[in-house]
Design a protein around this motif. Structure first.
Motif, mmCIF file in Angstrom:
data_model
loop_
_atom_site.group_PDB
_atom_site.id
_atom_site.type_symbol
_atom_site.label_atom_id
_atom_site.label_comp_id
_atom_site.label_asym_id
_atom_site.label_seq_id
_atom_site.Cartn_x
_atom_site.Cartn_y
_atom_site.Cartn_z
ATOM 1 N N THR A 79 45.897 29.192 42.255
ATOM 2 C CA THR A 79 44.935 30.054 42.928
ATOM 3 C C THR A 79 44.377 29.309 44.132
ATOM 4 N N ASP A 99 33.711 38.492 42.831
ATOM 5 C CA ASP A 99 35.096 38.147 43.139
ATOM 6 C C ASP A 99 35.787 39.341 43.787
ATOM 7 N N LEU A 103 40.445 36.291 41.119
ATOM 8 C CA LEU A 103 40.597 34.980 40.497
ATOM 9 C C LEU A 103 40.736 35.211 38.997
ATOM 10 N N GLU A 108 40.230 26.976 36.637
ATOM 11 C CA GLU A 108 39.057 26.911 37.512
ATOM 12 C C GLU A 108 38.050 27.999 37.149
ATOM 13 N N GLN A 109 38.540 29.200 36.842
ATOM 14 C CA GLN A 109 37.619 30.263 36.445
ATOM 15 C C GLN A 109 36.901 29.897 35.151
ATOM 16 N N HIS A 110 37.637 29.348 34.184
ATOM 17 C CA HIS A 110 37.005 28.930 32.930
ATOM 18 C C HIS A 110 35.942 27.872 33.177
ATOM 19 N N ILE A 119 30.745 36.029 36.661
ATOM 20 C CA ILE A 119 31.756 36.431 37.639
ATOM 21 C C ILE A 119 32.077 37.904 37.440
ATOM 22 N N TRP A 187 32.399 37.120 32.291
ATOM 23 C CA TRP A 187 33.303 37.688 33.293
ATOM 24 C C TRP A 187 33.517 39.146 32.959
ATOM 25 N N GLU A 308 43.608 33.245 28.734
ATOM 26 C CA GLU A 308 42.288 33.825 28.956
ATOM 27 C C GLU A 308 41.491 33.933 27.664
#
Length: 351
Positions: A79, A99, A103, A108-110, A119, A187, A308
């Motif tokens: 990403t 966002d 993403l 990185e999101q975690h 997010i 998220w 995820e």
């Protein structure tokens, strides 16, 4: 019809209010080359009108040399945040990230979520966002469905077309997607409206028939002739049918990754304002197909990763496939019957 700035700003303020945005909090709007300019401008105005400190972080696109489609979900490799510690630090320092880039499926999101930052993904066209502004009632309905999903140990999906799939469950959590982020570290995706989980590793088996009129994503196409998937030990081991099956087979083969064939998330749509029929009304590059993912009564399954949910399976290939007219049972009890959602009261009466 086009959406006025006034209407889109009002929609943003409704979503931000549901997301518990407070004056003085920091919001970072994450953008890239494909971000819709009206969605961006109205998001910034809404944040400022609510007293937030608004920033914009624009990052260059990646993966173009590998992806077969411009769709942001067509290739889940690196990403724009991969190795970008400065950008990650800015997002981790924010109370809320909007966002507008996409993403997903990234460490990185975690990392950002783990620090308590919220997010919210929003990349559909403005007219789709406005039509499916989430509500508190959406949250309660989706959370009730997710609670039932999380308590079950088997999902059994059947259809008149020939689907007969059994999935053992319990290894991974049930997820609620209702369109706003009202808890630290949450998220979500506006628009949405569905409950999902992942089968236990190796725990899915049976047969899935993707019937005429069902949808493939990111292809964003209605299937014209049936595709039959044989599922063994958690993987689609055979893909059979006519031209649509050949197209799907060739697309998946391009990733050269056996993990692409794993059964990923499973669940059902709960959003009455989403429509099965809208996919043909939009340019393919204008939408990622959230109507198809969320329309009420679909059985939505995917092929690909489970990281995820905390699993170890990663792959650049991720295919979402919502099916019509399925019956979904949790531990033998129907929650969706022939494509119609049975809410708690209806479910009790049906038993």
């Amino acid at each position: 019809m086009p959406v006025s700035d006034h209407q889109l700003i009002d929609a943003w303020k409704q979503v931000l209010t549901l997301s518990k945005l407070e004056a003085g909090q920091t919001v970072t709007v994450l953008t890239s080359a494909a971000t819709h300019p009206q969605t961006l401008s109205c998001a910034l105005v809404a944040c400022q009108q609510m007293g937030a400190i608004a920033n914009r972080l624009d990052l260059p696109p990646v993966n173009a040399e590998k992806a077969l489609s411009r769709d942001s979900l067509a290739y889940l490799g690196t990403t724009p945040l991969t190795g970008n510690r400065a950008a990650i630090a800015a997002l981790k320092a924010s109370d809320l990230v909007l966002d507008l880039m996409t993403l997903l499926f990234s460490p990185e999101q975690h990392e950002i979520l783990a620090g308590g930052t919220k997010i919210l993904l929003a990349v559909e066209p403005p007219e789709v966002l406005v039509r499916m502004v989430p509500t508190a009632a959406d949250r309660e309905r989706v959370r009730a469905a997710a609670a039932r999903l999380g308590a079950a140990r088997e999902m059994h999906v059947t259809s008149a077309a020939g689907t007969d799939l059994r999935c053992r469950m319990g290894e991974f959590p049930a997820i609620s997607e209702y369109g706003f982020v009202d808890e630290p570290g949450r998220w979500d995706h506006w628009p949405s409206g569905f409950a999902l989980t992942w089968p236990d590793e190796g725990g899915a088996s049976g047969r899935i028939v993707i019937d005429r009129g069902d949808i493939l994503l990111p292809q964003k196409s209605y299937v014209s002739d049936a595709i039959v998937l044989t599922v063994e030990n958690g993987y689609a081991t055979r893909i059979e049918g006519g031209l649509d099956a050949e197209l799907l087979t060739d697309y998946m083969a391009s990733f050269n990754d056996p993990e692409a064939y794993a059964i990923s998330h499973i669940g059902w749509g709960l959003q009455p304002r989403a429509r099965w029929s809208t996919l043909g009304l939009y340019d393919r590059e204008a939408t990622i197909g959230m109507d198809a993912r969320a329309y009420e009564g679909n059985f939505l399954f995917s092929l690909g990763p489970n990281n995820e949910a905390g699993g170890q399976r990663t792959t650049a290939c991720h295919i979402d496939i919502p099916l019509r007219k399925c019956t979904v049972r949790l531990d033998g009890a129907e929650v969706v019957k022939d494509g119609k959602v049975l809410d708690n009261e209806e479910h009790a009466n049906a038993r």
